[in-house]
Write a protein that holds these residues in place. Structure first.
Motif, PDB file in Angstrom:
ATOM      1  N   THR A 139       1.312 -31.609   3.138  1.00 33.03           N
ATOM      2  CA  THR A 139       1.310 -31.884   1.701  1.00 33.03           C
ATOM      3  C   THR A 139       2.613 -32.559   1.299  1.00 33.03           C
ATOM      4  OG1 THR A 139       2.313 -29.761   1.142  1.00 33.03           O
ATOM      5  CG2 THR A 139      -0.117 -29.844   1.256  1.00 33.03           C
ATOM      6  N   ASN A 173       6.171 -32.172   3.151  1.00 31.32           N
ATOM      7  CA  ASN A 173       6.908 -33.341   3.629  1.00 31.32           C
ATOM      8  C   ASN A 173       8.353 -33.280   3.172  1.00 31.32           C
ATOM      9  OD1 ASN A 173       5.755 -35.923   5.074  1.00 31.32           O
ATOM     10  ND2 ASN A 173       4.016 -35.033   3.954  1.00 31.32           N
ATOM     11  N   PRO A 209       1.123 -37.378   7.670  1.00 25.23           N
ATOM     12  CA  PRO A 209      -0.152 -37.446   6.948  1.00 25.23           C
ATOM     13  C   PRO A 209      -0.865 -36.111   6.801  1.00 25.23           C
ATOM     14  CG  PRO A 209      -0.375 -38.361   9.167  1.00 25.23           C
ATOM     15  CD  PRO A 209       1.080 -38.116   8.946  1.00 25.23           C
ATOM     16  N   HIS A 210      -0.587 -35.143   7.709  1.00 23.42           N
ATOM     17  CA  HIS A 210      -1.281 -33.847   7.675  1.00 23.42           C
ATOM     18  C   HIS A 210      -0.563 -32.811   6.818  1.00 23.42           C
ATOM     19  CE1 HIS A 210       1.790 -33.536  10.761  1.00 23.42           C
ATOM     20  NE2 HIS A 210       1.679 -32.210  10.731  1.00 23.42           N
ATOM     21  N   LEU A 236      -1.985 -34.652  -0.290  1.00 18.42           N
ATOM     22  CA  LEU A 236      -1.599 -35.292   0.963  1.00 18.42           C
ATOM     23  C   LEU A 236      -1.121 -36.713   0.671  1.00 18.42           C
ATOM     24  CD1 LEU A 236      -4.608 -34.198   3.205  1.00 18.42           C
ATOM     25  CD2 LEU A 236      -2.278 -33.278   3.275  1.00 18.42           C
ATOM     26  N   PRO A 237      -0.323 -37.305   1.560  1.00 16.75           N
ATOM     27  CA  PRO A 237       0.151 -38.680   1.336  1.00 16.75           C
ATOM     28  C   PRO A 237      -0.984 -39.685   1.102  1.00 16.75           C
ATOM     29  CG  PRO A 237       1.409 -37.668   3.083  1.00 16.75           C
ATOM     30  CD  PRO A 237       0.321 -36.699   2.735  1.00 16.75           C
ATOM     31  N   SER A 238      -2.121 -39.483   1.755  1.00 16.42           N
ATOM     32  CA  SER A 238      -3.251 -40.404   1.590  1.00 16.42           C
ATOM     33  C   SER A 238      -3.882 -40.335   0.208  1.00 16.42           C
ATOM     34  CB  SER A 238      -4.322 -40.116   2.644  1.00 16.42           C
ATOM     35  OG  SER A 238      -4.807 -38.783   2.501  1.00 16.42           O
ATOM     36  N   GLN A 239      -3.518 -39.304  -0.558  1.00 19.52           N
ATOM     37  CA  GLN A 239      -4.114 -39.105  -1.879  1.00 19.52           C
ATOM     38  C   GLN A 239      -3.230 -39.620  -3.012  1.00 19.52           C
ATOM     39  OE1 GLN A 239      -4.630 -34.816  -1.358  1.00 19.52           O
ATOM     40  NE2 GLN A 239      -6.842 -35.095  -1.108  1.00 19.52           N
ATOM     41  N   GLN A 283       4.235 -42.726  -2.686  1.00 16.31           N
ATOM     42  CA  GLN A 283       4.678 -42.391  -1.333  1.00 16.31           C
ATOM     43  C   GLN A 283       6.150 -42.741  -1.134  1.00 16.31           C
ATOM     44  OE1 GLN A 283       2.143 -43.933   1.807  1.00 16.31           O
ATOM     45  NE2 GLN A 283       0.294 -43.471   0.634  1.00 16.31           N
TER      46      GLN A 283
END
Length: 353
Positions: free
Chosen positions: A97, A101, A94-95, A134-137, A143
Motif C-alpha cells: 500500500t 511504501n 506494487p504489492h 496500491l500504487p496501481s490505483q 505516484q
C-alpha cells in the motif's frame, strides 16, 4: 561553511582517459534546491550517484553537513549518508500500500513511530486519504508524490531526484513542478535534482548548475543564467538565442556587428578582447512600425507556439547571415515575406565567451 561540498571530484569509467566528471567543485547551502542541467552524457547523473554513494569517485572529496562521506581514505555506504532518493521510475513496490511504501525506509523505527511518520509525510504531500491504496490505483503524479514522501520519511540530510518529471505529460508536468517545490520548501529540505529540461530546472531551482562534458559551465539563479549566460553553450542550452560576433567600440558600450551597432547593458573593461560574441534573446527584439527600427529584415518563416509567434528574419544589412529569431505577440498579423523593423532591448544583450 556550505552544507554540501564537492571538491575536485572526478570520475573515470573503466580504462577511459576522458573523465565522465572532471574536477567538479560545488557548494550547496542548507535548504537550497539545486538542479544539475545538461544534455545526455554531460555527467549530471554520475555526479548525483557519486553523492548518493552508488558510484565511487576516482578522485576528490565529498562532505555532507560536518561529515566527510568520501575522500581518499574512506567511502560511506549509501545507507549511512543521510540521503533520500527519488528514482526516475519512482521504484514503488506494487504489492505494498501507499502507507507501507512510505514506511519501507523506516525499518529501524518503532512500529507506532513508523506509522505516525508515514501519515505525517503523506499529509505533507496531500495523500493521507490514499494510504490504503496500491500504487496501481493512483495517478502518475500521485505516484511521484508517494516516492517523494518515502524519500522524506527518514528525515534525510538531502533529497536527490533523478529526472523526476520525465514520465509526466505536459499538463501534469507543470503542476508537479509546483507541487514538488512546495513540498520541499515546507519540509525545509536540501534537494539536488537532475534534468535535461530547462523549464524543469528554472521552475524549481534556487540555482542551476549547467554541465557539459563533465565540466560545470555556469552556476547561477535561473534569472541570472537566462539574462547573463557565461558562454555560447549556456546561452543556447537555456533557451533560444541569437549569437553574433562583433567589434567592441572605443566607448566600451557598443559593438559593431554585421547587422548594425548593438548597445550593451554595461560598459566593458578595457582588458576585454576587441572581438566579442553577443547573445541576444528573441524576446529582446521588439517590433516597431516599419522604418522606425534600427534593424530591418524580411520574414522567412513563422512558427506559432500558442504563446507567441517565432519569426525567422533575414536582415537587410547582412543577407548572408543566419536569420534572426524574434518573438512577436500572437495577435500581430505577420506574413511570410513581409518586411519588419525592430529594436534590440539592451537588457537582453549579453557578452558571452
Amino acid at each position: 561553511m556550505s552544507f554540501i561540498q564537492l571538491e575536485q571530484v572526478s570520475k573515470f569509467f573503466h580504462d577511459s582517459l576522458i573523465p565522465a566528471v572532471d574536477s567538479l567543485n560545488l557548494s550547496i547551502e542548507c535548504g537550497e534546491i539545486i538542479t544539475l542541467l545538461g544534455p545526455s552524457g554531460c555527467g549530471k547523473t554520475t555526479t548525483l550517484r557519486m553523492l548518493a554513494g552508488f558510484e565511487q569517485p576516482s578522485t576528490g572529496r565529498i562532505s555532507i553537513g560536518d561529515q566527510v562521506v568520501y575522500d581518499n581514505h574512506k567511502s560511506l555506504p549509501p545507507e549511512k549518508r543521510g540521503i533520500g532518493m527519488v528514482f526516475q521510475d519512482y521504484a514503488l513496490f506494487p504489492h505494498l500500500t501507499i502507507e507501507k511504501n512510505v514506511m519501507f525506509g523506516l525499518n529501524k523505527w518503532k512500529q507506532k513511530d513508523r506509522k505516525d511518520r508515514a501519515l505525517e509525510v503523506l499529509e505533507l504531500v496531500g495523500l493521507a486519504d490514499f494510504a490504503d491504496r496500491l500504487p496501481s490505483q493512483i495517478s502518475g503524479g500521485q505516484q511521484q508524490r508517494v516516492a517523494l514522501a518515502r524519500a522524506l520519511a527518514p528525515r534525510p540530510h538531502v533529497v536527490l531526484m533523478d529526472e523526476p518529471f520525465s514520465n509526466l505529460d505536459a499538463g501534469l508536468r507543470e503542476k508537479m513542478r509546483f507541487d514538488v517545490t512546495n513540498i520541499l520548501r515546507k519540509a525545509n529540505t536540501t534537494a539536488i535534482i537532475v534534468t535535461h529540461d530547462q523549464k524543469d530546472a528554472f521552475a524549481v531551482s534556487d540555482r542551476v548548475v549547467v554541465m557539459k562534458d563533465g565540466i560545470i559551465q555556469q552556476v547561477a539563479s535561473p534569472r541570472d543564467m537566462y539574462r547573463c549566460p557565461k558562454n555560447c553553450f549556456v546561452a543556447q542550452f537555456v533557451g533560444k538565442t541569437n549569437l553574433l560576433t562583433g567589434r567592441l567600440e572605443k566607448d566600451l558600450k557598443h559593438v559593431a556587428t554585421t547587422i548594425g551597432t548593438v548597445c550593451l547593458p554595461h560598459y566593458q573593461t578595457k582588458e576585454m578582447c576587441e572581438t566579442v560574441k553577443l547573445s541576444i534573446r528573441p524576446e529582446g527584439c521588439q517590433i516597431v512600425a516599419e522604418g522606425d527600427g534600427n534593424y530591418n529584415g524580411k520574414v522567412e518563416r513563422v512558427t506559432y507556439s500558442g504563446e507567441y509567434q517565432e519569426l525567422y528574419v533575414n536582415l537587410q544589412s547582412d543577407p548572408s547571415s543566419e536569420p534572426m529569431v524574434i518573438y512577436a505577440p500572437i495577435d500581430q498579423d505577420i506574413q511570410i515575406g513581409s518586411t519588419i523593423s525592430f529594436n534590440i532591448k539592451t537588457d537582453l544583450v549579453c557578452v558571452v565567451e
